[in-house]
Design an enzyme around this catalytic site. Structure first.
Site, mmCIF file in Angstrom:
data_model
loop_
_atom_site.group_PDB
_atom_site.id
_atom_site.type_symbol
_atom_site.label_atom_id
_atom_site.label_comp_id
_atom_site.label_asym_id
_atom_site.label_seq_id
_atom_site.Cartn_x
_atom_site.Cartn_y
_atom_site.Cartn_z
ATOM 1 N N GLU A 1 0.845 -1.395 0.028
ATOM 2 C CA GLU A 1 -0.240 -0.244 -0.228
ATOM 3 C C GLU A 1 1.392 1.377 0.103
ATOM 4 O O GLU A 1 1.732 1.471 1.236
ATOM 5 C CB GLU A 1 -1.180 -0.131 1.227
ATOM 6 N N LYS B 1 -8.274 2.971 -1.962
ATOM 7 C CA LYS B 1 -9.134 2.340 -0.362
ATOM 8 C C LYS B 1 -11.048 2.736 -0.481
ATOM 9 O O LYS B 1 -10.759 3.549 -0.547
ATOM 10 C CB LYS B 1 -8.550 2.489 0.112
ATOM 11 N N GLY C 1 22.459 0.618 34.960
ATOM 12 C CA GLY C 1 22.902 -1.119 35.459
ATOM 13 C C GLY C 1 21.441 -1.400 35.861
ATOM 14 O O GLY C 1 21.501 -2.150 36.727
ATOM 15 N N ASN D 1 14.805 15.139 40.569
ATOM 16 C CA ASN D 1 15.006 16.002 39.384
ATOM 17 C C ASN D 1 16.059 16.272 39.034
ATOM 18 O O ASN D 1 16.674 16.286 38.226
ATOM 19 C CB ASN D 1 13.152 16.779 39.338
ATOM 20 N N CYS E 1 -5.599 -2.826 1.482
ATOM 21 C CA CYS E 1 -6.071 -2.971 2.987
ATOM 22 C C CYS E 1 -7.048 -2.781 3.636
ATOM 23 O O CYS E 1 -7.974 -4.222 4.140
ATOM 24 C CB CYS E 1 -5.045 -1.888 3.600
#
Length: 590
Positions: A44, A125, A336, A410, A161
């Site tokens: 498509e 379509k 880690g 933060n 589709c």
């Protein structure tokens, strides 16, 4: 009955690169011709890439699409490939007069049949999806023509589709008009377990149309979407005949024994069964069947398991985002912990560890095992690494401005984000953020800190799935796909209790329930759109429901500022789930 050899080009176009996509079409068509195909089917909107979003509203873009189609038709003939019919998707226009509510220029999600240097017929379509990630009422108008072309005696119909996913329309008309084969160009995005749904759908539509069905699907990453390929061929009873691989480009070639037709050419209107009329256009390319030949053995590629599918989707998404946007390398913070470990493994498998850069940025609260786990991952994966301690940098900030509690936590995240963005600017790396869907849902990310970056590989991956993906990757070390034959993620990163390590002895469970409990609740609230009363009725703790809903709702402004990341669940944050930031609606039990 007559044999036809069909070549399905499961390909990875680049949005907007019409020249490169046309070059690709010629290469794949030549491959199909070399393998003796009688028909080549592309995906498509292959010539333009998919989805192109608001580009279709530009006259210049649609003009370029139509021009590219005309040029590639002529080029195929010039290069000796004109005798092989090609079905390919592109963007066209309907030529309708402008009106309110209609997309500018009346674009069409179109497909064309190319043969002997010319465009034989076109279609578009019919059913336009307008749910989930799709906004096609915004972009396209409906097609109302169904081509059926005779190829070596076999009548072949074309649908696009979504025309398979809805009742009525082209499939119903094929069932009435009759055809020996239905070919369908697709750009069907990946989400978990969709391949099972897709196969059942294709089989059902083949039975409804009363003919074999060939389904060619796009592959590749495009911003938040991943296309998995998984192209299919079924016979008229819906039985699987052939199936392409997942998450890779491929030319799937299959021979089908199909009925010969003698229906008259011309235009014929049909009731589409959905309140519309579709005109069938019958044309003849060749009436005589091909001489008998030995058919190839159809290929049915094995399926990945559910977790493997997700992992391959994330790898492909990162690979294509990096390549298609012109980045040479990526960079991420390596703590880690499990999230950054998984992200590093995905990046290494996507583009190679030599192009992956990680930065370990320990603070005064980082545990010894965190740095050790990060260094072990570097050893196992072979990525480029450096250590930048942030304690002195944070101290410098705190000398100038007094911060405490959450603001101080933060600040550490923002210092790390600043370092990564600075190195990105200096060296041209793409910054990968490492947050998962559970964190993003509940707002457990820091704006301009750990949320800073250009692409978020595990943005749509719940925390429990993060662990599952890490275990899967460690159990699968096939060098034919994966870059490292060693288990790339240290076991301690998988088994240790998760922590942001922004204050002494911090654990995620200090403020969140266990992730197994949280992810089930988030799935019901975010994916299934359950309200408060429904959540409680489903068995979730009422107090937890109230707390988590509040966290999710208040974090909407953060999610709007988060980088894009690949969609792998039925409802991702971004294209799927769209809620107002300014919003006083609160879920309360009724």
């Amino acid at each position: 009955m007559a044999l036809l050899r069909i070549a399905l080009a499961q390909t990875n176009p680049v949005v907007g690169d019409l020249t490169a996509n046309a070059d690709s079409l010629v290469r794949w068509t030549r491959d199909a011709a070399d393998r003796g195909a009688h028909l080549a089917l592309f995906t498509e909107m292959f010539l333009t890439g998919y989805p192109v979003e608001d580009l279709v509203l530009r006259t210049s873009f649609v003009d370029a699409s139509i021009s590219a189609l005309e040029q590639v038709a002529a080029r195929l003939a010039d290069e000796g490939l004109g005798e092989l019919p090609v079905v390919v998707g592109y963007v066209d226009r309907a030529g309708l007069a402008p009106r309110v509510g209609q997309p500018k220029g009346a674009p069409l999600d179109a497909a064309a049949l190319l043969h002997r240097g010319r465009i034989v017929t076109r279609t578009a379509k019919h059913h336009l999806p307008n749910y989930g990630v799709f906004d096609e009422y915004r972009y396209f108008v409906r097609g109302d023509r169904l081509p059926i072309f005779r190829l070596h005696g076999v009548d072949v119909a074309i649908a696009v589709c979504e025309d398979l996913w809805q009742e009525g329309g082209p499939v119903a008309v094929v069932g009435e008009a009759g055809a020996g084969l239905l070919v369908v160009p697709n750009a069907s995005p990946y989400e978990r377990e969709k391949d099972d749904v897709r196969l059942e759908l294709v089989a059902r539509r083949a039975r409804e149309a009363g003919c074999a069905l060939v389904y060619a699907n796009q592959v590749g990453g495009q911003d938040e979407l991943v296309f998995d390929g998984d192209s299919l061929v079924v016979d008229g009873s819906g039985a699987l005949v052939a199936r392409a691989g997942q998450f890779r480009e491929e030319l799937l070639v299959v021979d089908l024994d199909l009925p010969v037709s003698d229906a008259e050419p011309g235009l014929f209107p049909f009731d589409a069964g959905d309140g519309t009329t579709i005109t069938v256009e019958r044309v003849v390319l060749s009436a005589e069947p091909v001489a008998p030949y030995e058919p190839v053995t159809p290929e049915v590629e094995p399926r990945l398991d559910d977790t493997g599918e997700v992992y391959h989707a994330l790898v492909l998404a990162v690979r294509d985002y990096v390549a298609k946007n012109g980045f040479g390398s990526v960079i991420l913070g390596l703590s880690g912990g499990i999230d950054s470990a998984l992200t590093a493994a995905i990046a290494s498998d996507a583009i190679g560890p030599e192009r992956v850069h990680v930065v370990m940025m320990p603070s005064r609260y980082s545990s010894e095992h965190s740095l050790g786990d990060a260094e072990e991952l570097v050893r196992r994966q072979g990525v480029n690494a450096r250590i930048v301690p942030i304690s002195d940098i944070v101290d410098g900030f705190e000398k100038e401005i007094a911060l405490s509690g959450l603001a101080a936590e933060n600040l550490q995240a923002r210092v790390r984000g600043m370092i990564l963005m600075g190195l990105s600017n200096e060296h041209g790396h793409l910054v990968l953020t490492t947050g998962n869907k559970s964190e993003l849902a509940t707002g457990y990310s820091t704006l301009y800190g750990d949320s800073a970056g250009g692409f978020a590989p595990i943005k749509d991956v719940p925390k429990t799935m993060v662990w599952a993906l890490a275990r899967w990757r460690n159990e699968h070390t096939d060098p034919s796909f994966l870059m490292s034959a060693e288990r790339p993620i240290p076991d301690n990163s998988i088994t240790k209790e998760p922590s942001a390590e922004l204050r002494p002895d911090q654990r995620d469970t200090d403020s969140l329930p266990p992730y197994e409990v949280l992810d089930r609740l988030l799935d019901d609230y975010v994916e299934k759109d359950m309200g408060s009363a429904e959540l409680i009725a489903a068995g979730h703790d009422p107090a937890l429901v109230a707390r988590i809903i509040r966290l999710v709702d208040l974090a909407e402004y953060k999610r709007r500022q988060y980088p894009p990341g690949p969609k792998i669940t039925p409802k991702n944050f971004g294209r799927d789930r769209r809620l107002p930031i300014t919003n006083r609606w609160r879920e309360t039990p009724s």
